[in-house]
Design an enzyme around this catalytic site. Structure first.
Site, short mmCIF file in Angstrom:
data_model
loop_
_atom_site.label_atom_id
_atom_site.label_comp_id
_atom_site.label_asym_id
_atom_site.label_seq_id
_atom_site.Cartn_x
_atom_site.Cartn_y
_atom_site.Cartn_z
N LEU A 271 -59.43 2.93 52.84
CA LEU A 271 -59.36 3.46 54.28
C LEU A 271 -58.77 2.77 55.46
O LEU A 271 -57.93 3.25 56.14
CB LEU A 271 -61.03 3.81 54.59
CG LEU A 271 -61.19 4.49 56.13
CD1 LEU A 271 -60.57 5.85 56.27
CD2 LEU A 271 -62.62 4.38 56.33
N ASP A 272 -59.25 1.61 55.68
CA ASP A 272 -59.07 0.91 56.68
C ASP A 272 -58.94 -0.75 56.34
O ASP A 272 -60.10 -1.14 56.25
CB ASP A 272 -59.80 1.01 58.00
CG ASP A 272 -59.70 -0.13 59.05
OD1 ASP A 272 -58.75 -0.66 59.00
OD2 ASP A 272 -60.66 -0.23 59.85
N PRO A 273 -57.82 -1.14 55.51
CA PRO A 273 -56.81 -0.72 55.69
C PRO A 273 -56.50 0.38 54.51
O PRO A 273 -56.98 0.28 53.50
CB PRO A 273 -55.72 -1.92 55.28
CG PRO A 273 -56.87 -2.57 54.49
CD PRO A 273 -58.06 -2.51 54.92
N ASP B 224 -55.41 4.47 57.34
CA ASP B 224 -54.93 4.40 58.76
C ASP B 224 -53.62 4.15 58.61
O ASP B 224 -52.65 4.43 59.34
CB ASP B 224 -55.67 3.10 59.43
CG ASP B 224 -55.64 1.88 58.46
OD1 ASP B 224 -55.49 1.82 57.36
OD2 ASP B 224 -56.23 0.81 59.18
N CYS C 243 -61.68 2.64 63.98
CA CYS C 243 -62.09 3.12 62.74
C CYS C 243 -63.36 2.86 62.63
O CYS C 243 -63.83 1.57 63.05
CB CYS C 243 -61.27 2.79 61.67
SG CYS C 243 -62.10 3.50 60.08
#
Ligand SMILES: *[C@@H]1O[C@H](CO)[C@@H](O)[C@H](O)[C@H]1NC(C)=O
Length: 448
Positions: free
Chosen positions: A126-128, A131, A156
């Site tokens: 997700l993050d990283p 994004d 986030c």
């Protein structure tokens, strides 16, 4: 189709959605590898055709043996072990996927990975992960139109859903709270109006600002570590402001700041907090931390004097939150050696997700754009996902599914780039986004 042998190292919460996605294709033969085989077996049992082995990631021979028998390795174990996994993958010419940031130790294998003809794909959670996909997408679109990115803000948060945010932090822990708390005193660095801004760890919580995404959410955001490399990583040399940050519900930063001021994030060993030491109450631990010798004294007054918060309403909210955590009570603490870890024991007990509670993911990029003709516009890319009650969390899905998609694309020969890579180009990213949207993970893009 020929069988594709996939080794998944780790059995944490992200592994479930990842294996679920991959096991939909019968040619994917998945082996789950954990140090404790019971953990691997418990996960494998949920998916027909998945098997379990014991792998000791501290033992190169054990890793080599497992890696050599598969076509691709997914490394969902703590990031410090990734370089060892990559070393083995280079030796046996096997592909690798991780959801972690590329560390210098991992990047050191770039040339060798290229020579071995393997793909080591990272930062695809997700993050990283998601994004990057939607940052690169908009940046590329704007550049192709001849425009410039003047400012890039990206926040986030992995949070409890609103109805589950019912505690003084508006936050819940689904795994160890230690990492979450330690991250609250990281230094941060970013570009703002052309200047590099450095925020020292102790000031990070003070730097939090309200963030408006949807009116129904009261968010605050603060910068996350070093955003300055993204000028180069995202190819936006023209950007004057580049900030990647973390979202929390309103009130979290000030409450944490008070805990920091009191000394709760101290991780030095305290003899009297060792598990074998005598029982001690929260009230006397608190007294000691704030330097009051008599635990029956007015601790609230001493705390007011010690914390930097001066607003009376905020102070009352913070003190009430501390009461909610039983920090003034005569309950015995769960001694874990340090103030930080002893606090963690209480947070994990009182701020855990209850049965049926959902988590939530909120991600938003905000781009200030100047088009070729001088027109200014704001573009946003927004993802809001909820976990399923008693099912996979939003965090597990949004990390595990992009990872699984990258695995399929490598094995399908669609993702062909070799070396130690991350999702930074449309060629790599477009097929991943297409597959994510089919999974219902939809980032909403808007031009204002
Ligand atoms: C706390 O520890 C003391 C000393 O071991 C014990 O007497 C007391 O009952 C404990 N309190 C609670 C609430 O368990």
């Amino acid at each position: 189709m020929a069988d594709r042998k996939i080794l998944l190292l780790g059995s944490g919460y992200v592994a479930g959605p990842c294996v679920e996605y991959l096991s939909r294709r019968p040619e994917n033969k998945i082996t789950i590898g954990c140090r404790r085989i019971e953990n691997a077996k418990a996960l494998a049992a949920q998916f027909p055709g998945a098997s379990a082995i014991s792998v000791d990631v501290n033992n190169e021979q054990s890793i080599d043996e497992a890696v050599s028998q598969h076509d691709l390795v997914i490394s969902l174990i703590p990031y410090i072990h990734h370089a060892t996994v990559i070393k083995s993958a280079v030796k046996f010419k096997k592909n690798v996927v991780t959801t972690s940031y590329v560390s210098p130790a991992m990047l050191a294998y770039d040339e060798q990975a290229k020579s071995a003809g393997i793909t080591v794909m990272n930062e695809i959670g997700l993050d990283p992960g998601i994004d990057h996909l939607y940052a690169v997408k908009t940046i590329d679109e704007v550049h192709k139109e001849g425009g410039k990115i003047l400012s890039f803000l990206s926040f986030c948060g992995g949070l409890p859903a609103p109805e589950a945010s019912n505690n003084p932090l508006g936050y819940k822990f689904s795994w160890s709270s230690r990492g979450v708390l330690l991250a609250l005193r990281n230094n941060a660095k970013f570009y703002e109006n052309g200047q590099v801004v450095d925020i020292p760890g102790p000031e990070l919580m003070d730097s939090a600002k309200p963030l408006y995404i949807y009116p129904a959410f009261a968010f605050e955001g603060y910068a996350n570590r070093d955003s300055t490399p993204y000028k180069e990583r995202y190819n936006i040399p023209e950007a004057q402001t580049i900030i990647r940050g973390t979202l929390r519900y309103q009130g979290f930063p000030k409450f944490v700041k008070a805990l920091v001021d009191i000394g709760f994030l101290d991780d030095s060993e305290q003899d009297y907090l060792k598990p074998e030491a005598q029982d001690v109450t929260w009230r006397s631990v608190l007294a000691k931390l704030i330097g009051v010798t008599d635990a029956s004294a007015d601790l609230e007054a001493a705390i007011k004097a010690k914390i930097s918060e001066k607003d009376e309403t905020e102070i009352q909210r913070i003190l009430n939150g501390m009461k909610w955590l039983d920090l003034f009570s005569n309950k015995n603490v769960t001694k874990r050696g340090t103030y930080l870890d002893t606090l963690c024991a209480t947070l994990e007990e009182k701020m855990a997700y209850e049965e049926g509670e959902r988590d939530m993911i909120m991600l938003q990029h905000k781009f200030e754009v100047e088009l070729a003709d001088g027109t200014r516009q704001t573009r946003t890319s927004t993802l809001l996902e909820y976990g399923e009650p008693n099912g996979p969390s939003a965090m597990a899905k949004t990390v595990g599914i992009p990872c699984a998609i990258a695995v399929d694309l490598i094995l399908d020969g669609v993702l062909k780039e070799k070396g130690v890579i991350a999702p930074m180009t449309p060629e790599i990213n477009n097929p991943i986004m297409e597959a994510l949207e089919k999974e219902g993970i939809q980032v909403i893009e808007a031009i204002l």
